[in-house]
Design a protein around this motif. Sequence first.
Motif, PDB file in Angstrom:
ATOM      1  N   ARG A 171      -6.454   1.394  10.775  1.00  0.00           N
ATOM      2  CA  ARG A 171      -7.677   0.703  10.344  1.00  0.00           C
ATOM      3  C   ARG A 171      -8.303   1.362   9.126  1.00  0.00           C
ATOM      4  O   ARG A 171      -8.936   0.692   8.306  1.00  0.00           O
ATOM      5  N   ALA A 172      -8.144   2.667   8.995  1.00  0.00           N
ATOM      6  CA  ALA A 172      -8.750   3.372   7.870  1.00  0.00           C
ATOM      7  C   ALA A 172      -7.971   3.191   6.563  1.00  0.00           C
ATOM      8  O   ALA A 172      -8.523   3.389   5.479  1.00  0.00           O
ATOM      9  N   ALA A 173      -6.698   2.833   6.666  1.00  0.00           N
ATOM     10  CA  ALA A 173      -5.856   2.729   5.472  1.00  0.00           C
ATOM     11  C   ALA A 173      -6.236   1.514   4.625  1.00  0.00           C
ATOM     12  O   ALA A 173      -6.586   0.456   5.150  1.00  0.00           O
ATOM     13  N   HIS A 174      -6.137   1.671   3.308  1.00  0.00           N
ATOM     14  CA  HIS A 174      -6.335   0.568   2.359  1.00  0.00           C
ATOM     15  C   HIS A 174      -4.952   0.009   2.014  1.00  0.00           C
ATOM     16  O   HIS A 174      -4.334   0.407   1.017  1.00  0.00           O
ATOM     17  N   TRP A 175      -4.474  -0.901   2.815  1.00  0.00           N
ATOM     18  CA  TRP A 175      -3.133  -1.441   2.645  1.00  0.00           C
ATOM     19  C   TRP A 175      -3.069  -2.383   1.458  1.00  0.00           C
ATOM     20  O   TRP A 175      -4.056  -3.019   1.087  1.00  0.00           O
ATOM     21  N   ARG A 176      -1.875  -2.484   0.858  1.00  0.00           N
ATOM     22  CA  ARG A 176      -1.667  -3.356  -0.301  1.00  0.00           C
ATOM     23  C   ARG A 176      -0.261  -3.951  -0.235  1.00  0.00           C
ATOM     24  O   ARG A 176       0.712  -3.235   0.007  1.00  0.00           O
ATOM     25  N   VAL A 177      -0.140  -5.256  -0.453  1.00  0.00           N
ATOM     26  CA  VAL A 177       1.168  -5.925  -0.428  1.00  0.00           C
ATOM     27  C   VAL A 177       1.899  -5.616  -1.735  1.00  0.00           C
ATOM     28  O   VAL A 177       1.471  -6.058  -2.804  1.00  0.00           O
ATOM     29  N   ASP A 178       2.970  -4.824  -1.650  1.00  0.00           N
ATOM     30  CA  ASP A 178       3.759  -4.553  -2.855  1.00  0.00           C
ATOM     31  C   ASP A 178       5.254  -4.511  -2.561  1.00  0.00           C
ATOM     32  O   ASP A 178       6.028  -3.885  -3.271  1.00  0.00           O
ATOM     33  N   ASP A 179       5.678  -5.211  -1.503  1.00  0.00           N
ATOM     34  CA  ASP A 179       7.093  -5.267  -1.173  1.00  0.00           C
ATOM     35  C   ASP A 179       7.357  -6.553  -0.401  1.00  0.00           C
ATOM     36  O   ASP A 179       6.436  -7.156   0.158  1.00  0.00           O
ATOM     37  N   LEU A 180       8.615  -6.976  -0.403  1.00  0.00           N
ATOM     38  CA  LEU A 180       9.043  -8.104   0.407  1.00  0.00           C
ATOM     39  C   LEU A 180       9.768  -7.579   1.637  1.00  0.00           C
ATOM     40  O   LEU A 180      10.416  -6.534   1.592  1.00  0.00           O
ATOM     41  N   CYS A 181       9.670  -8.310   2.709  1.00  0.00           N
ATOM     42  CA  CYS A 181      10.321  -7.932   3.959  1.00  0.00           C
ATOM     43  C   CYS A 181      11.637  -8.701   4.057  1.00  0.00           C
ATOM     44  O   CYS A 181      11.638  -9.929   4.073  1.00  0.00           O
ATOM     45  N   SER A 182      12.743  -7.969   4.089  1.00  0.00           N
ATOM     46  CA  SER A 182      14.049  -8.622   4.029  1.00  0.00           C
ATOM     47  C   SER A 182      14.567  -9.061   5.384  1.00  0.00           C
ATOM     48  O   SER A 182      15.370  -9.981   5.477  1.00  0.00           O
ATOM     49  N   ILE A 183      14.147  -8.386   6.443  1.00  0.00           N
ATOM     50  CA  ILE A 183      14.700  -8.667   7.766  1.00  0.00           C
ATOM     51  C   ILE A 183      13.563  -8.852   8.769  1.00  0.00           C
ATOM     52  O   ILE A 183      12.681  -7.998   8.873  1.00  0.00           O
ATOM     53  N   GLY A 184      13.578  -9.978   9.480  1.00  0.00           N
ATOM     54  CA  GLY A 184      12.667 -10.166  10.601  1.00  0.00           C
ATOM     55  C   GLY A 184      11.231 -10.479  10.251  1.00  0.00           C
ATOM     56  O   GLY A 184      10.340 -10.269  11.075  1.00  0.00           O
ATOM     57  N   CYS A 185      10.978 -10.979   9.045  1.00  0.00           N
ATOM     58  CA  CYS A 185       9.595 -11.263   8.646  1.00  0.00           C
ATOM     59  C   CYS A 185       9.398 -12.733   8.292  1.00  0.00           C
ATOM     60  O   CYS A 185       8.714 -13.052   7.313  1.00  0.00           O
ATOM     61  N   ASP A 186       9.998 -13.623   9.057  1.00  0.00           N
ATOM     62  CA  ASP A 186       9.861 -15.052   8.777  1.00  0.00           C
ATOM     63  C   ASP A 186       8.467 -15.575   9.133  1.00  0.00           C
ATOM     64  O   ASP A 186       8.022 -16.578   8.589  1.00  0.00           O
ATOM     65  N   ASP A 187       7.798 -14.916  10.067  1.00  0.00           N
ATOM     66  CA  ASP A 187       6.466 -15.331  10.467  1.00  0.00           C
ATOM     67  C   ASP A 187       5.472 -15.045   9.351  1.00  0.00           C
ATOM     68  O   ASP A 187       5.439 -13.949   8.791  1.00  0.00           O
ATOM     69  N   ALA A 188       4.659 -16.035   8.999  1.00  0.00           N
ATOM     70  CA  ALA A 188       3.656 -15.862   7.936  1.00  0.00           C
ATOM     71  C   ALA A 188       2.637 -14.802   8.292  1.00  0.00           C
ATOM     72  O   ALA A 188       1.990 -14.235   7.417  1.00  0.00           O
TER      73      ALA A 188
END
Length: 226
Positions: A171-188
Amino acid sequence: MAAPPDTAPPPGARIAAGLVCAVLVLAALGYAGLRLQHRLNTIDPPQAATAPRGGYTLTVYFTPAETYYNGPRRSIRGQACAGQSLPETFPADYLERVDLEGFGKTARGDYLGRDFDRKCYFATSTPPLGSHDNALVPWPSVAANHLSPGTEIRVTDCGPGLTAEICTRVRAAHWRVDDLCSIGCDDAKHLDLYIGEQTRPAVEDEDFYFVTTGATVRAGAPAALR
């Protein structure tokens, strides 16, 4: 040669024609300005943050280190990407992890990467990179397939299954989307959180190697990747 006496327009006609041209130019400029103003007004500005949304699955990924794998060695002869010169064998359990995580640190100190598109391995001295050739950073970096690169993420509720200590860190982390998920990430609603390079054996048995469902997150406006 002088013009025939009857071909030059009278002065009044020249003035009238000039006024008509000026009106037409102003009208054209005004129309262009209206079009520009309309276009600017219809672009949706990025939102500072969306309302928290629930139902997210959170998983983690890391960079495995060959030092901690001792399985039977497996040959990768013929599986090197074009132009690559690689050791012929690695521990099979290490390669399985590289195939899942995308990168692994070798016993030599460089990195073994997996090209998922070409289905081959490559060596690099550069630490693991995201899908836009940006450096992956432990505990900010997130892999996701349905959010714009650079999207800022805050986890507001971890969902079940995490210890209080790990949830506090997530919860404390400031997450940022900077990669694609190649396996098992079909769910939005699937976010894969990067937790860094392996520093001890049996990472999968640690509390911070988790899968949780029912998390609630808040997504902010995309920021520039670093």
